[in-house]
Scaffold this motif. Structure first.
Motif, PDB file in Angstrom:
ATOM      1  N   LYS A 149       0.829  -1.209   0.000  1.00 13.33           N
ATOM      2  CA  LYS A 149       0.000   0.000   0.000  1.00 13.33           C
ATOM      3  C   LYS A 149       0.863   1.257   0.000  1.00 13.33           C
ATOM      4  N   LEU A 150       1.940   1.240   0.765  1.00  6.64           N
ATOM      5  CA  LEU A 150       2.840   2.397   0.791  1.00  6.64           C
ATOM      6  C   LEU A 150       3.482   2.615  -0.575  1.00  6.64           C
ATOM      7  N   THR A 151       3.816   1.522  -1.237  1.00  6.36           N
ATOM      8  CA  THR A 151       4.412   1.622  -2.567  1.00  6.36           C
ATOM      9  C   THR A 151       3.441   2.292  -3.539  1.00  6.36           C
ATOM     10  N   PHE A 152       2.172   1.894  -3.494  1.00  5.16           N
ATOM     11  CA  PHE A 152       1.168   2.513  -4.366  1.00  5.16           C
ATOM     12  C   PHE A 152       0.957   3.980  -4.011  1.00  5.16           C
ATOM     13  N   ALA A 153       1.262   4.348  -2.757  1.00  2.19           N
ATOM     14  CA  ALA A 153       1.131   5.748  -2.330  1.00  2.19           C
ATOM     15  C   ALA A 153       2.363   6.564  -2.707  1.00  2.19           C
ATOM     16  N   GLY A 154       3.319   5.936  -3.394  1.00  2.00           N
ATOM     17  CA  GLY A 154       4.485   6.663  -3.882  1.00  2.00           C
ATOM     18  C   GLY A 154       5.693   6.634  -2.971  1.00  2.00           C
ATOM     19  N   ARG A 155       5.650   5.840  -1.916  1.00  2.81           N
ATOM     20  CA  ARG A 155       6.781   5.747  -0.994  1.00  2.81           C
ATOM     21  C   ARG A 155       7.558   4.472  -1.281  1.00  2.81           C
ATOM     22  N   ILE A 156       8.875   4.578  -1.450  1.00  2.00           N
ATOM     23  CA  ILE A 156       9.693   3.387  -1.688  1.00  2.00           C
ATOM     24  C   ILE A 156       9.632   2.509  -0.444  1.00  2.00           C
ATOM     25  N   SER A 157       9.116   1.295  -0.599  1.00  2.00           N
ATOM     26  CA  SER A 157       8.865   0.450   0.559  1.00  2.00           C
ATOM     27  C   SER A 157       8.986  -1.026   0.200  1.00  2.00           C
ATOM     28  N   SER A 158       9.481  -1.824   1.150  1.00  2.00           N
ATOM     29  CA  SER A 158       9.647  -3.261   0.910  1.00  2.00           C
ATOM     30  C   SER A 158       9.396  -4.060   2.190  1.00  2.00           C
ATOM     31  N   ALA A 159       8.927  -5.282   1.993  1.00  2.00           N
ATOM     32  CA  ALA A 159       8.817  -6.259   3.079  1.00  2.00           C
ATOM     33  C   ALA A 159       9.429  -7.548   2.566  1.00  2.00           C
ATOM     34  N   ARG A 160      10.433  -8.018   3.243  1.00  2.00           N
ATOM     35  CA  ARG A 160      11.186  -9.183   2.765  1.00  2.00           C
ATOM     36  C   ARG A 160      10.976 -10.356   3.712  1.00  2.00           C
ATOM     37  N   GLU A 161      10.874 -11.554   3.128  1.00  2.00           N
ATOM     38  CA  GLU A 161      10.579 -12.746   3.921  1.00  2.00           C
ATOM     39  C   GLU A 161      11.833 -13.481   4.370  1.00  2.00           C
ATOM     40  N   MET A 244      -2.949  -5.838  14.197  1.00  2.00           N
ATOM     41  CA  MET A 244      -1.719  -5.298  13.615  1.00  2.00           C
ATOM     42  C   MET A 244      -1.997  -4.702  12.242  1.00  2.00           C
ATOM     43  N   HIS A 245      -2.807  -5.432  11.456  1.00  2.00           N
ATOM     44  CA  HIS A 245      -3.221  -4.891  10.154  1.00  2.00           C
ATOM     45  C   HIS A 245      -3.936  -3.556  10.340  1.00  2.00           C
ATOM     46  N   LEU A 246      -4.775  -3.483  11.361  1.00  2.00           N
ATOM     47  CA  LEU A 246      -5.551  -2.271  11.624  1.00  2.00           C
ATOM     48  C   LEU A 246      -4.638  -1.075  11.908  1.00  2.00           C
ATOM     49  N   VAL A 247      -3.667  -1.242  12.777  1.00  2.00           N
ATOM     50  CA  VAL A 247      -2.767  -0.144  13.141  1.00  2.00           C
ATOM     51  C   VAL A 247      -1.969   0.320  11.923  1.00  2.00           C
ATOM     52  N   LEU A 248      -1.445  -0.610  11.152  1.00  2.00           N
ATOM     53  CA  LEU A 248      -0.678  -0.241   9.961  1.00  2.00           C
ATOM     54  C   LEU A 248      -1.558   0.464   8.940  1.00  2.00           C
ATOM     55  N   GLU A 249      -2.806   0.004   8.822  1.00  2.00           N
ATOM     56  CA  GLU A 249      -3.750   0.639   7.890  1.00  2.00           C
ATOM     57  C   GLU A 249      -3.995   2.097   8.295  1.00  2.00           C
ATOM     58  N   LEU A 250      -4.227   2.322   9.588  1.00  3.35           N
ATOM     59  CA  LEU A 250      -4.490   3.683  10.070  1.00  3.35           C
ATOM     60  C   LEU A 250      -3.266   4.579   9.877  1.00  3.35           C
ATOM     61  N   LEU A 251      -2.096   4.038  10.135  1.00  2.00           N
ATOM     62  CA  LEU A 251      -0.866   4.811   9.972  1.00  2.00           C
ATOM     63  C   LEU A 251      -0.679   5.234   8.514  1.00  2.00           C
ATOM     64  N   ILE A 252      -0.871   4.290   7.603  1.00  2.00           N
ATOM     65  CA  ILE A 252      -0.695   4.596   6.183  1.00  2.00           C
ATOM     66  C   ILE A 252      -1.764   5.582   5.697  1.00  2.00           C
ATOM     67  N   LEU A 253      -2.998   5.409   6.132  1.00  2.00           N
ATOM     68  CA  LEU A 253      -4.068   6.332   5.750  1.00  2.00           C
ATOM     69  C   LEU A 253      -3.776   7.747   6.245  1.00  2.00           C
ATOM     70  N   HIS A 254      -3.279   7.860   7.479  1.00  2.00           N
ATOM     71  CA  HIS A 254      -2.951   9.181   8.012  1.00  2.00           C
ATOM     72  C   HIS A 254      -1.819   9.819   7.207  1.00  2.00           C
ATOM     73  N   TYR A 255      -0.846   9.011   6.820  1.00  2.00           N
ATOM     74  CA  TYR A 255       0.260   9.509   5.989  1.00  2.00           C
ATOM     75  C   TYR A 255      -0.272  10.010   4.641  1.00  2.00           C
ATOM     76  N   ILE A 256      -1.148   9.219   4.000  1.00  2.00           N
ATOM     77  CA  ILE A 256      -1.679   9.599   2.688  1.00  2.00           C
ATOM     78  C   ILE A 256      -2.512  10.878   2.785  1.00  2.00           C
ATOM     79  N   GLU A 257      -3.399  10.947   3.786  1.00  2.00           N
ATOM     80  CA  GLU A 257      -4.284  12.101   3.928  1.00  2.00           C
ATOM     81  C   GLU A 257      -3.523  13.383   4.247  1.00  2.00           C
TER      82      GLU A 257
END
Length: 262
Positions: A149-161, A244-257
């Protein structure tokens, strides 16, 4: 003393390493399993005197079991003993019980979120060159979705396994980047290893954790606590990662807005 499933599962994980231990190290492990409350309150010297081995033997045993030393092993044991006292649900096929549990977790998680923390988190994201997510096991899925989601918002972002890849990435981040660590317990060995590297490199750290007063949050720049009920079906950890999904979702939404022009 009768112990619950959380501590028993922890001990079963330790016992799986038994074949790697010497006779004396197996003696140390057996004492830890038989006397967990005593170990939780003891210093390494006290344990050595009790079982007639050297402190070096106890340290070697701890390392052979996957810990940096006796202190880390003792802290993990204390954490599991404390978690045994917390509310644990039995997974159920009953739809009402399941939805009630999830609603309670979500509600308590939302109540714990402070607006100023969301603002600080969004500002850290906005000022970063790149955002790297660190999560192992069940926490990885939270990281993958948030990074996408952050990547689609234009922020260079990665999650590696891959664990080794995460270690390499941690060693290349700088104070201009942001690391987001997601951990249910806040005391898992690998995330703690990564956070030690990140802290040494002065990388801002956002932690999303399910336990308070964990080693992970003590090293973080910003901490979000989530409410998660312990749940086991046999030996399978069925604890939810939805908060955890909820907190990350809210953080990203606040960043986008706040910082992204759409």
């Amino acid at each position: 003393m009768k112990r619950g499933s959380i501590v028993n599962i922890f001990f079963k994980k330790l016992q799986k390493q038994q074949d790697k231990l010497s006779r004396l190290e197996q003696q140390v492990l057996a004492y830890i399993i038989d006397h967990p409350e005593e170990i939780a309150k003891s210093r390494i010297d006290d344990v050595a005197k009790k079982i007639y081995v050297s402190t070096a033997t106890i340290s070697r045993t701890s390392k052979a079991l996957g810990y940096s030393g006796f202190q880390e092993l003792k802290y993990t044991l204390i954490h599991h003993l404390e978690e045994e006292q917390h509310t644990t649900y039995e997974p159920s096929q009953n739809f009402t019980q399941l939805t009630t549990r999830i609603q309670n977790e979500m509600s308590k998680t939302l109540q714990a979120i402070q607006p100023e923390k969301l603002e600080l988190g969004a500002r850290l994201l906005a000022n970063s060159q790149r955002v790297e997510f660190f999560g192992v096991g069940s926490s990885y899925t939270c990281c993958f979705e948030a990074a996408r989601k952050l990547t689609f918002a234009g922020r260079i972002s990665s999650a590696r396994e891959d664990w080794d890849e995460l270690r390499i990435v941690a060693n290349h981040l700088t104070s201009d980047d942001v690391a987001i660590l997601v951990s249910y317990s806040g005391e898992t060995i690998l995330p703690l290893e990564y956070v030690a590297i990140l802290k040494e490199r002065n990388v801002p750290i956002i932690a999303v954790v399910g336990s308070k007063n964990s080693p992970l949050e003590k090293s973080a720049t910003l901490v979000f606590h989530v409410n998660v009920s312990n749940g086991y079906y046999g030996n399978i950890d069925m604890s939810s990662r939805i908060p955890m999904h909820l907190v990350l979702e809210l953080l990203i939404l606040h960043y986008i807005e706040t910082y992204v022009e759409i």
